[in-house]
Scaffold this motif. Structure first.
Motif, PDB file in Angstrom:
ATOM      1  N   UNK A 132      -0.144 -11.478  74.122  1.00  0.00           N
ATOM      2  CA  UNK A 132      -0.906 -12.409  74.960  1.00  0.00           C
ATOM      3  C   UNK A 132      -1.291 -11.730  76.275  1.00  0.00           C
ATOM      4  N   UNK A 133      -0.315 -11.044  76.892  1.00  0.00           N
ATOM      5  CA  UNK A 133      -0.601 -10.353  78.145  1.00  0.00           C
ATOM      6  C   UNK A 133      -1.620  -9.248  77.908  1.00  0.00           C
ATOM      7  N   UNK A 134      -1.521  -8.577  76.748  1.00  0.00           N
ATOM      8  CA  UNK A 134      -2.467  -7.511  76.418  1.00  0.00           C
ATOM      9  C   UNK A 134      -3.891  -8.047  76.338  1.00  0.00           C
ATOM     10  N   UNK A 135      -4.061  -9.198  75.696  1.00  0.00           N
ATOM     11  CA  UNK A 135      -5.392  -9.782  75.558  1.00  0.00           C
ATOM     12  C   UNK A 135      -5.978 -10.189  76.909  1.00  0.00           C
ATOM     13  N   UNK A 136      -5.165 -10.811  77.742  1.00  0.00           N
ATOM     14  CA  UNK A 136      -5.671 -11.194  79.069  1.00  0.00           C
ATOM     15  C   UNK A 136      -5.945  -9.961  79.932  1.00  0.00           C
ATOM     16  N   UNK A 137      -5.162  -8.900  79.724  1.00  0.00           N
ATOM     17  CA  UNK A 137      -5.393  -7.664  80.474  1.00  0.00           C
ATOM     18  C   UNK A 137      -6.705  -7.012  80.061  1.00  0.00           C
ATOM     19  N   UNK A 138      -7.027  -7.065  78.769  1.00  0.00           N
ATOM     20  CA  UNK A 138      -8.305  -6.539  78.290  1.00  0.00           C
ATOM     21  C   UNK A 138      -9.454  -7.311  78.930  1.00  0.00           C
ATOM     22  N   UNK A 139      -9.298  -8.628  79.030  1.00  0.00           N
ATOM     23  CA  UNK A 139     -10.328  -9.440  79.696  1.00  0.00           C
ATOM     24  C   UNK A 139     -10.472  -9.032  81.157  1.00  0.00           C
ATOM     25  N   UNK A 140      -9.334  -8.738  81.816  1.00  0.00           N
ATOM     26  CA  UNK A 140      -9.362  -8.334  83.226  1.00  0.00           C
ATOM     27  C   UNK A 140     -10.050  -6.980  83.388  1.00  0.00           C
ATOM     28  N   UNK A 141      -9.718  -6.029  82.516  1.00  0.00           N
ATOM     29  CA  UNK A 141     -10.349  -4.705  82.579  1.00  0.00           C
ATOM     30  C   UNK A 141     -11.855  -4.838  82.367  1.00  0.00           C
ATOM     31  N   UNK A 142     -12.244  -5.689  81.408  1.00  0.00           N
ATOM     32  CA  UNK A 142     -13.673  -5.902  81.153  1.00  0.00           C
ATOM     33  C   UNK A 142     -14.367  -6.492  82.373  1.00  0.00           C
ATOM     34  N   UNK A 143     -13.659  -7.332  83.122  1.00  0.00           N
ATOM     35  CA  UNK A 143     -14.235  -7.906  84.345  1.00  0.00           C
ATOM     36  C   UNK A 143     -14.611  -6.812  85.338  1.00  0.00           C
ATOM     37  N   UNK A 144     -13.783  -5.761  85.419  1.00  0.00           N
ATOM     38  CA  UNK A 144     -14.072  -4.664  86.345  1.00  0.00           C
ATOM     39  C   UNK A 144     -15.418  -4.011  86.037  1.00  0.00           C
ATOM     40  N   UNK A 145     -15.837  -4.054  84.773  1.00  0.00           N
ATOM     41  CA  UNK A 145     -17.067  -3.363  84.365  1.00  0.00           C
ATOM     42  C   UNK A 145     -18.326  -4.060  84.863  1.00  0.00           C
ATOM     43  N   UNK A 146     -18.189  -5.255  85.394  1.00  0.00           N
ATOM     44  CA  UNK A 146     -19.346  -6.007  85.876  1.00  0.00           C
ATOM     45  C   UNK A 146     -19.456  -6.014  87.398  1.00  0.00           C
ATOM     46  N   UNK A 147     -18.323  -5.941  88.081  1.00  0.00           N
ATOM     47  CA  UNK A 147     -18.346  -6.095  89.534  1.00  0.00           C
ATOM     48  C   UNK A 147     -17.717  -4.928  90.276  1.00  0.00           C
ATOM     49  N   UNK A 148     -16.460  -4.620  89.970  1.00  0.00           N
ATOM     50  CA  UNK A 148     -15.744  -3.590  90.710  1.00  0.00           C
ATOM     51  C   UNK A 148     -16.252  -2.191  90.365  1.00  0.00           C
ATOM     52  N   UNK A 149     -16.340  -1.886  89.062  1.00  0.00           N
ATOM     53  CA  UNK A 149     -16.866  -0.604  88.588  1.00  0.00           C
ATOM     54  C   UNK A 149     -18.002  -0.936  87.626  1.00  0.00           C
ATOM     55  N   UNK A 150     -19.217  -1.139  88.126  1.00  0.00           N
ATOM     56  CA  UNK A 150     -20.296  -1.706  87.305  1.00  0.00           C
ATOM     57  C   UNK A 150     -20.846  -0.738  86.259  1.00  0.00           C
ATOM     58  N   UNK A 151     -20.107  -0.605  85.137  1.00  0.00           N
ATOM     59  CA  UNK A 151     -20.540   0.294  84.063  1.00  0.00           C
ATOM     60  C   UNK A 151     -20.928  -0.474  82.805  1.00  0.00           C
ATOM     61  N   UNK A 152     -20.906  -1.808  82.887  1.00  0.00           N
ATOM     62  CA  UNK A 152     -21.340  -2.667  81.781  1.00  0.00           C
ATOM     63  C   UNK A 152     -20.557  -2.349  80.503  1.00  0.00           C
TER      64      UNK A 152
END
Length: 452
Positions: free
Chosen positions: A117-137
């Motif tokens: 469960x933590x792994x899945x939410x962490x993947x969602x968090x990492x994906x969030x970085x790709x849009x705002x913090x490190x915008x690599x889509x």
């Protein structure tokens, strides 16, 4: 019959049908634009003259020429956004050639590799970085996900839950936060509202779009904890996907500095193209990218983002043609007679947004199309400006999750199907459609009514 002859109705229907028939989205929008121009008021006038004239071909030619002229003029409205996409794509390719994502992956999996469960939410968090913090889509997905497939199989994780986690990260941040790709999304809403006579600030948009982010968070929780929580068994593939060893070297630190420059410049100058450009130049000048690799980086950025950029350009032109013909005002007046109250109006507006975005596969490209219709209709129905902003933003976001042509679904599939065990429609599009479009629709209607 009036609805069936309205240029907005006919052209949107043509566009949706062509997209469902899998015609290229860019071509579908151009065809829809020509239909709108010919059927619109100046097009109808030409058709009436054609019925009484021996020079019908000339009159039809003039109608098409007028449409093309307005279409091309309208495309200029999204030039800044298109340039942002190209430069961000190049920045994403530069990041993908370093170990930054692998370094982040290793750091996280050491801590949470046995907690699904933590792994899945962490993947969602990492994906969030790709849009705002490190915008690599979506550039991080082919790097991040294939090495984790063996871990997913060992933990018996349903990959539909992973697809939902990735789609959340690709979509919720830009819907909610006006940084990175969120800056493009919010700026697109702002500019299109200004094009249609209402001035708003980016702050006005951010103050209401958190409702869309909250709706998607609810969808993520349901997907991970309810819909796709059960074990799912996958065959062990002969090809071994292993997490690579990585460390932060000079190239990684320089690339990270370039990303910081991109974000700081964007916030200080309120210009995403300038931020992406200076971030990229920082990496180049400090030799994070070899001089002989620059052409490859730029070409990679074009391959990743150019199509989306051009879809947004032609979508802006399409919106300009719809607005110029006068049929939008006619449609608004007709809908006012049919729609009884704000609830029905909100439902109808969001449903139209869902259809358009599902068809063209991009929420960014949908905004210029629907704003032309929604703004006068929303004002006519008595919605407040915050309510209209929310309806436009959520209507644009609706359908991005679940559309077969969307990066929000194509990206997750590209990583999860690395071993050939993940179906794009059944394992990505349908699960993400259910998880996110239903909450977005419900929160959009309730939010719009509460804000009015």
């Amino acid at each position: 019959m009036a609805l069936l002859s309205n240029a907005v109705i006919v052209s949107v229907a043509v566009m949706a049908i062509l997209c469902l028939l899998r015609l290229n989205v860019l071509l579908a929008i151009i065809i829809a634009t020509l239909c709108a121009g010919i059927i619109s008021q100046y097009g109808q006038h030409s058709m009436q003259e054609m019925a009484q004239s021996l020079d019908a071909v000339t009159l039809l030619k003039e109608s098409i020429q007028n449409t093309i002229q307005i279409f091309i003029e309208g495309m200029s409205g999204n030039l800044e956004t298109a340039l942002s996409y190209i430069l961000l794509g190049s920045l994403a390719v530069a990041v993908s050639r370093t170990h930054l994502t692998i370094f982040l992956l290793n750091a996280i999996t050491k801590v949470i590799s046995n907690h699904r469960i933590i792994l899945l939410f962490s993947i969602a968090l990492i994906a969030c970085f790709s849009q705002n913090l490190i915008p690599i889509h979506i550039a991080f997905i082919p790097i991040l996900i294939p090495p984790l497939l063996g871990l997913f199989n060992r933990l018996k994780i349903d990959r539909r839950a992973v697809a939902c986690a990735l789609t959340f990260g690709l979509k919720a941040p830009y819907v909610t936060i006006g940084v990175g790709f969120g800056y493009i999304f919010h700026t697109t809403i702002k500019k299109q509202m200004e094009e249609n006579g209402v001035n708003v600030s980016l702050g006005d948009i951010g103050n209401v779009m958190w409702i869309g982010g909250l709706a998607m968070l609810v969808g993520l929780i349901l997907a991970v904890l309810v819909f796709y929580r059960k074990d799912r068994i996958y065959a062990e593939n002969a090809e071994s996907f292993q997490v690579q060893d990585a460390s932060m070297g000079y190239k990684e630190w320089v690339t990270l500095l370039g990303l910081v420059v991109a974000i700081v410049v964007q916030l200080q100058f309120e210009s995403l193209p300038l931020g992406a450009f200076l971030g990229l130049m920082t990496i180049i000048l400090l030799k994070g990218i070899a001089w002989n690799e620059i052409d490859d980086i730029m070409e990679g950025g074009l391959k990743m983002m150019a199509f989306i950029a051009f879809v947004m350009l032609v979508a802006a032109g399409y919106g300009k043609v719809l607005n110029a013909g006068g049929d939008v005002e006619s449609l608004v007046n007709m809908i006012k007679l049919v729609v009884n109250g704000q609830f029905a109006g909100a439902v109808l507006m969001l449903f139209v947004g869902l259809l358009v975005t599902m068809g063209i596969g991009t929420s960014f490209g949908t905004i210029p199309i629907i704003t032309t219709i929604y703004l006068p209709l929303g004002l006519a129905l008595g919605f407040s400006i915050p309510s209209i902003i929310l309806l436009i933003g959520i209507a644009g976001a609706l359908g991005d999750a679940g559309s077969p042509a969307s990066d929000s679904t194509l990206g997750p599939t590209s990583g999860l199907n690395a071993d050939g065990q993940h179906n794009h429609i059944w394992d990505t599009c349908i699960p993400t459609f259910v998880a996110y479009n239903i909450p977005l629709f419900i929160f959009g209607v309730i939010g719009a009514l509460q804000l009015s």
